[in-house]
Design a protein around this motif. Structure first.
Motif, PDB file in Angstrom:
ATOM      1  N   ALA A  24       5.699  20.384  -0.128  1.00 24.53           N
ATOM      2  CA  ALA A  24       6.308  19.482   0.861  1.00 24.53           C
ATOM      3  C   ALA A  24       5.945  18.027   0.531  1.00 24.53           C
ATOM      4  N   LEU A  25       4.702  17.670   0.716  1.00 30.34           N
ATOM      5  CA  LEU A  25       4.297  16.270   0.537  1.00 30.34           C
ATOM      6  C   LEU A  25       3.371  16.058  -0.659  1.00 30.34           C
ATOM      7  N   MET A  26       2.781  17.124  -1.157  1.00 38.85           N
ATOM      8  CA  MET A  26       1.694  16.981  -2.138  1.00 38.85           C
ATOM      9  C   MET A  26       2.150  16.478  -3.506  1.00 38.85           C
ATOM     10  N   LEU A  27       1.330  15.615  -4.093  1.00 34.99           N
ATOM     11  CA  LEU A  27       1.469  15.260  -5.501  1.00 34.99           C
ATOM     12  C   LEU A  27       0.426  16.065  -6.267  1.00 34.99           C
ATOM     13  N   GLU A  28       0.836  16.826  -7.262  1.00 32.27           N
ATOM     14  CA  GLU A  28      -0.205  17.512  -8.048  1.00 32.27           C
ATOM     15  C   GLU A  28      -0.944  16.463  -8.884  1.00 32.27           C
ATOM     16  N   ASP A  29      -2.067  16.860  -9.477  1.00 28.46           N
ATOM     17  CA  ASP A  29      -2.981  15.865 -10.047  1.00 28.46           C
ATOM     18  C   ASP A  29      -2.345  14.928 -11.078  1.00 28.46           C
ATOM     19  N   GLY A  30      -1.469  15.481 -11.925  1.00 33.09           N
ATOM     20  CA  GLY A  30      -0.851  14.629 -12.951  1.00 33.09           C
ATOM     21  C   GLY A  30       0.006  13.552 -12.313  1.00 33.09           C
ATOM     22  N   ALA A  31       0.803  13.961 -11.339  1.00 32.17           N
ATOM     23  CA  ALA A  31       1.657  12.982 -10.644  1.00 32.17           C
ATOM     24  C   ALA A  31       0.798  12.001  -9.848  1.00 32.17           C
ATOM     25  N   LEU A  32      -0.262  12.514  -9.242  1.00 37.95           N
ATOM     26  CA  LEU A  32      -1.156  11.628  -8.474  1.00 37.95           C
ATOM     27  C   LEU A  32      -1.738  10.556  -9.393  1.00 37.95           C
ATOM     28  N   PHE A  33      -2.177  10.988 -10.568  1.00 32.71           N
ATOM     29  CA  PHE A  33      -2.759  10.030 -11.513  1.00 32.71           C
ATOM     30  C   PHE A  33      -1.723   8.988 -11.937  1.00 32.71           C
ATOM     31  N   THR A  34      -0.504   9.442 -12.223  1.00 36.24           N
ATOM     32  CA  THR A  34       0.561   8.506 -12.627  1.00 36.24           C
ATOM     33  C   THR A  34       0.833   7.494 -11.512  1.00 36.24           C
ATOM     34  N   ALA A  35       0.907   7.996 -10.285  1.00 38.72           N
ATOM     35  CA  ALA A  35       1.195   7.103  -9.153  1.00 38.72           C
ATOM     36  C   ALA A  35       0.045   6.135  -8.907  1.00 38.72           C
ATOM     37  N   LEU A  36      -1.180   6.642  -9.037  1.00 41.59           N
ATOM     38  CA  LEU A  36      -2.347   5.757  -8.862  1.00 41.59           C
ATOM     39  C   LEU A  36      -2.327   4.642  -9.902  1.00 41.59           C
ATOM     40  N   ARG A  37      -1.999   5.016 -11.132  1.00 44.50           N
ATOM     41  CA  ARG A  37      -1.993   4.021 -12.205  1.00 44.50           C
ATOM     42  C   ARG A  37      -0.935   2.946 -11.921  1.00 44.50           C
ATOM     43  N   ALA A  38       0.223   3.410 -11.452  1.00 45.77           N
ATOM     44  CA  ALA A  38       1.294   2.442 -11.153  1.00 45.77           C
ATOM     45  C   ALA A  38       0.865   1.519 -10.015  1.00 45.77           C
ATOM     46  N   ALA A  39       0.282   2.102  -8.957  1.00 37.97           N
ATOM     47  CA  ALA A  39      -0.133   1.279  -7.810  1.00 37.97           C
ATOM     48  C   ALA A  39      -1.208   0.285  -8.235  1.00 37.97           C
ATOM     49  N   GLY A  40      -2.159   0.762  -9.030  1.00 33.47           N
ATOM     50  CA  GLY A  40      -3.235  -0.128  -9.487  1.00 33.47           C
ATOM     51  C   GLY A  40      -2.686  -1.298 -10.285  1.00 33.47           C
ATOM     52  N   ALA A  41      -1.726  -1.016 -11.166  1.00 27.30           N
ATOM     53  CA  ALA A  41      -1.145  -2.081 -12.008  1.00 27.30           C
ATOM     54  C   ALA A  41      -0.398  -3.091 -11.149  1.00 27.30           C
ATOM     55  N   LEU A  42       0.096  -2.653 -10.001  1.00 31.48           N
ATOM     56  CA  LEU A  42       0.836  -3.564  -9.114  1.00 31.48           C
ATOM     57  C   LEU A  42      -0.085  -4.327  -8.180  1.00 31.48           C
ATOM     58  N   GLY A  43      -1.365  -4.026  -8.224  1.00 29.14           N
ATOM     59  CA  GLY A  43      -2.309  -4.678  -7.307  1.00 29.14           C
ATOM     60  C   GLY A  43      -2.219  -4.124  -5.895  1.00 29.14           C
ATOM     61  N   SER A  55       0.854  -1.195   0.000  1.00 31.25           N
ATOM     62  CA  SER A  55       0.000   0.000   0.000  1.00 31.25           C
ATOM     63  C   SER A  55       0.885   1.239   0.000  1.00 31.25           C
ATOM     64  N   PHE A  56       0.391   2.270  -0.665  1.00 28.82           N
ATOM     65  CA  PHE A  56       1.125   3.526  -0.791  1.00 28.82           C
ATOM     66  C   PHE A  56       0.213   4.667  -0.353  1.00 28.82           C
ATOM     67  N   LYS A  57       0.832   5.756   0.137  1.00 26.73           N
ATOM     68  CA  LYS A  57       0.010   6.925   0.471  1.00 26.73           C
ATOM     69  C   LYS A  57       0.414   8.112  -0.379  1.00 26.73           C
ATOM     70  N   PHE A  58      -0.612   8.787  -0.879  1.00 27.89           N
ATOM     71  CA  PHE A  58      -0.411   9.994  -1.678  1.00 27.89           C
ATOM     72  C   PHE A  58      -1.116  11.167  -0.998  1.00 27.89           C
ATOM     73  N   PHE A  59      -0.423  12.286  -0.922  1.00 29.40           N
ATOM     74  CA  PHE A  59      -0.989  13.487  -0.298  1.00 29.40           C
ATOM     75  C   PHE A  59      -1.529  14.436  -1.363  1.00 29.40           C
ATOM     76  N   MET A  60      -2.745  14.924  -1.141  1.00 30.27           N
ATOM     77  CA  MET A  60      -3.296  15.988  -1.987  1.00 30.27           C
ATOM     78  C   MET A  60      -3.170  17.324  -1.267  1.00 30.27           C
ATOM     79  N   ALA A  61      -2.594  17.313  -0.059  1.00 26.13           N
ATOM     80  CA  ALA A  61      -2.369  18.529   0.732  1.00 26.13           C
ATOM     81  C   ALA A  61      -0.869  18.757   0.880  1.00 26.13           C
ATOM     82  N   TYR A  62      -0.515  19.878   1.493  1.00 29.59           N
ATOM     83  CA  TYR A  62       0.872  20.273   1.759  1.00 29.59           C
ATOM     84  C   TYR A  62       1.679  20.506   0.470  1.00 29.59           C
ATOM     85  N   PRO A  63       1.242  21.477  -0.354  1.00 27.62           N
ATOM     86  CA  PRO A  63       2.013  21.772  -1.582  1.00 27.62           C
ATOM     87  C   PRO A  63       3.435  22.192  -1.219  1.00 27.62           C
TER      88      PRO A  63
END
Ligand code: DUC
Ligand code: ZN
Ligand code: ZN
Length: 475
Positions: free
Chosen positions: A162-181, A152-160
Motif C-alpha cells: 500500500a504505502l511502503m517503500l522497500e529498502d532499495g526504493a527508500l534509499f533512492t528516495a532518500l538520496r534524491a531528497a538529500g540532494a534537494l536539501g 519535506s517528504f515522507k517515506f513509509f517502511m510499513a504497510y507493504p
C-alpha cells in the motif's frame, strides 16, 4: 486578501523559546510591528488585555492528516473542522501530509490537496508522501521543492503493498531528497514482519483491538529506525523520525546524533502520556487507541521524556488522524470514517486518532507542571523547533518584530477537564477524556485577527493561507 486591522496586546508575559518578559505588542498588517514596555493604541485600535496571561507564539503542528483517505477509511476532519479544532487549541500553523491517491502523480496529489485545504481556518503547509522512487517521481520531488515550497517528504517502511517503500526504493528516495536539501520524514516500523505477525494472529482468531498493539512490537520500530538512519547516512540525507514511540527507536536516534548525524525525532502526547493498558478496555473500546505505532508499554514513556529533556527528540506533534468511534449523531457521518469498520478484525480498524485541539495545553500541563521543564522548552517543542525544522521560522514559531502575529493568550493557572463533547473535531472521542489539565488557551490571533475568544469562534473557513516553506533549518 486584506490584513486584520491594527491591534495591541497589552501587559502580557511574552514567552518564547529564549525570552520571558512583560511587554506590549503592536500588530499591523498581520505582523508584529513593535514590542515594547509600553505602547499606545492608535484611535479605534482593538486592545487585548493580557495581564496575568502568557503570550505564546501560535503553536505549529507538523503532523496531521486532514480530509485524507487511508487504506481502510477516510479521516473525519476536513480542513475546516480540523483547523478550527487546531485554533481552539492554540495551533495556528499546521503542516499536513499530502497522500497522492494510488497511481496518481505527486503533482496531481498536490492539486487535489490544495482543493481540499482551501477551507482551512489556520495557515497550512504540506509534506508530500512518496510512494515510489521512479524517475518521474524523483523529477516531481525536485519541482515540489523548487516551485511549490514543499521541502519535506515522507517515506513509509510499513504497510507493504500500500504505502511502503522497500529498502532499495527508500534509499533512492532518500538520496534524491538529500540532494534537494529536503528533510526526509520516515514512518519507522518493519512492515513485512508486522504483516506476518498480523496474519498469524488472525489465523488464530485473535481479532480484538489489542492485537493491533501486540502485532506491532517495539523492537520492529527500533529496527526500522536504525535501518532508516543507516540508509539516510549512506544517502547523505537529513532524517526526521515521525511519531517516535519507543525506547529502542530513541536509542537509535541518540546514537546517530552522538555521531553528529542530522537525525531528528518527533513524538506525540499519546506516547508520552498513555500506556498500553488502554487496549484492555472493555469490548471494542480499545479501537479508539488503534494507531501506528501503537500506544506502548509503560516503560517507554519515561524514556521518551528523557529524550525530550536531552534534546534528542526535538518536536511534539499530534499525528491528528481522526476517525469516529460511532458514526456521528444519528449515524450522519457514516461508517467510512468510523473505527467500526474494524469490528470483525483489528487489522481493518482505521489507524489514527484526534489530537489537534489538546496538544498545547496537555504539553504545558505535562512538560512544565509535571516534568519540571521550562516554559522555553515547552514553547520550543510545540512551536519554535517545528517551525525551524520545517522551514517556517521566523515567520512562524516565535514572537518577534516582523513575524506573523500568530499569538496565543494562555492562562497558565486555569484548571479544566478534557471532554470530547466540548471539542471541535468531528471525532466523537478524545484519547484524553476526563483528564484534568492546568493551563488553558483564552484567545488566539492568526496574523493579527482574533479567531478564538474563550469559547467563541471568530474565525472563518478560508482564512488560512498556504505556506510555501523554505529549506529545513538545523537545530
Ligand atoms: N502513520 C501516520 O503517520 N499517521 C497515521 C497512520 C500511520 O501509519
Ligand atoms: Zn506514520
Ligand atoms: Zn501520521
Amino acid at each position: 486578501m486584506t490584513a486584520a486591522p491594527a491591534s495591541l496586546i497589552r501587559n502580557g508575559r511574552i514567552v518564547t523559546a529564549s525570552d520571558d518578559f512583560v511587554a506590549d505588542i503592536l500588530i499591523e498588517g498581520g505582523r508584529i510591528q513593535a514590542i515594547a514596555k509600553t505602547l499606545s493604541p492608535g484611535p479605534g485600535m482593538a486592545v487585548h488585555e493580557a495581564a496575568g496571561l502568557l503570550v505564546l507564539p501560535g503553536a505549529v503542528d507538523v503532523h496531521t492528516h486532514l480530509d485524507s483517505a487511508t487504506p481502510t477509511a477516510s479521516t473525519v476532519d476536513d480542513f475546516a473542522a480540523g483547523t478550527r479544532a487546531a485554533a481552539f487549541g492554540g495551533t495556528t500553523t499546521v503542516v499536513d501530509y499530502c497522500t497522492p491517491p494510488p497511481g496518481a502523480s505527486l503533482m496531481a496529489g498536490l492539486e487535489d490537496w490544495h482543493r481540499r485545504r482551501a477551507n482551512a481556518c489556520v495557515d497550512v503547509g504540506a509534506h508530500m508522501i512518496v510512494l515510489n522512487a521512479g524517475a518521474e517521481t524523483l523529477a516531481e520531488m525536485k519541482t515540489l521543492v523548487a516551485r511549490e515550497g514543499i521541502t519535506s517528504f515522507k517515506f513509509f517502511m510499513a504497510y507493504p503493498g500500500a504505502l511502503m517503500l522497500e529498502d532499495g526504493a527508500l534509499f533512492t528516495a532518500l538520496r534524491a531528497a538529500g540532494a534537494l536539501g529536503a528533510l526526509s520524514c520516515v514512518h519507522a516500523e518493519n512492515g513485512p514482519v508486522i504483516q506476518s505477525l498480523v496474519q498469524a494472529a488472525l489465523a488464530q482468531g485473535q481479532t480484538a483491538p489489542r492485537h493491533h498493539a501486540l502485532t506491532r512490537p517495539a523492537l520492529l520500530e527500533g529496527e526500522a529506525a536504525q535501518r532508516a538512519i543507516d540508509l539516510a547516512e549512506l544517502a547523505q540525507a537529513p532524517l526526521y523520525v515521525v511519531h517516535l514511540s519507543t525506547a529502542q527507536a530513541l536509542r537509535a536516534v541518540q546514537r546517530a546524533r552522538l555521531r553528529g548525524l542530522p537525525v531528528f525525532a518527533e513524538t506525540c502526547p499519546q506516547y508520552l502520556l498513555l500506556d498500553d493498558s488502554v487496549y484492555e478496555a472493555d469490548g471494542f473500546e480499545g479501537a479508539k487507541y488503534v494507531m501506528s505505532p501503537p500506544i506502548r508499554p509503560a516503560s517507554h514513556g519515561p524514556q521518551l521524556w528523557n529524550g525530550l529533556r536531552s534534546g534528542d527528540i526535538q518536536t511534539v506533534a499530534t499525528d491528528h488522524c481522526a476517525f469516529t468511534y460511532g458514526e456521528g449523531p444519528e449515524g450522519q457521518l457514516g461508517l467510512r470514517h468510523s473505527k467500526r469498520l474494524g469490528l470483525a478484525a483489528f487489522n481493518r480498524i482505521p489507524n489514527g486518532a484526534p489530537g489537534l485541539e489538546t496538544r498545547l495545553a496537555l504539553m504545558h500541563d505535562a512538560a512544565v507542571l509535571q516534568h519540571g521543564m521550562s516554559l522555553h522548552r515547552f514553547v520550543d517543542l510545540v512551536a519554535t523547533a517545528p517551525a525551524r525544522l520545517f522551514g517556517l521560522f521566523p515567520r512562524k514559531g516565535t514572537v518577534a518584530v516582523g513575524s506573523d502575529a500568530d499569538l496565543v493568550l494562555f492562562d497558565p493557572q486555569e484548571r479544566w477537564t478534557v471532554r470530547a463533547t466540548e471539542h471541535h473535531s468531528l471525532s466523537d472521542y478524545s484519547l484524553f477524556e476526563g483528564r484534568q489539565i492546568t493551563g488553558r488557551v483564552k484567545k488566539v490571533l492568526l496574523r493579527g485577527q482574533c479567531i478564538v475568544d474563550g469559547t467563541q469562534w471568530l474565525g472563518r473557513e478560508g482564512l488560512g493561507q498556504y505556506l510555501p516553506r523554505g529549506a529545513s533549518g538545523r537545530i
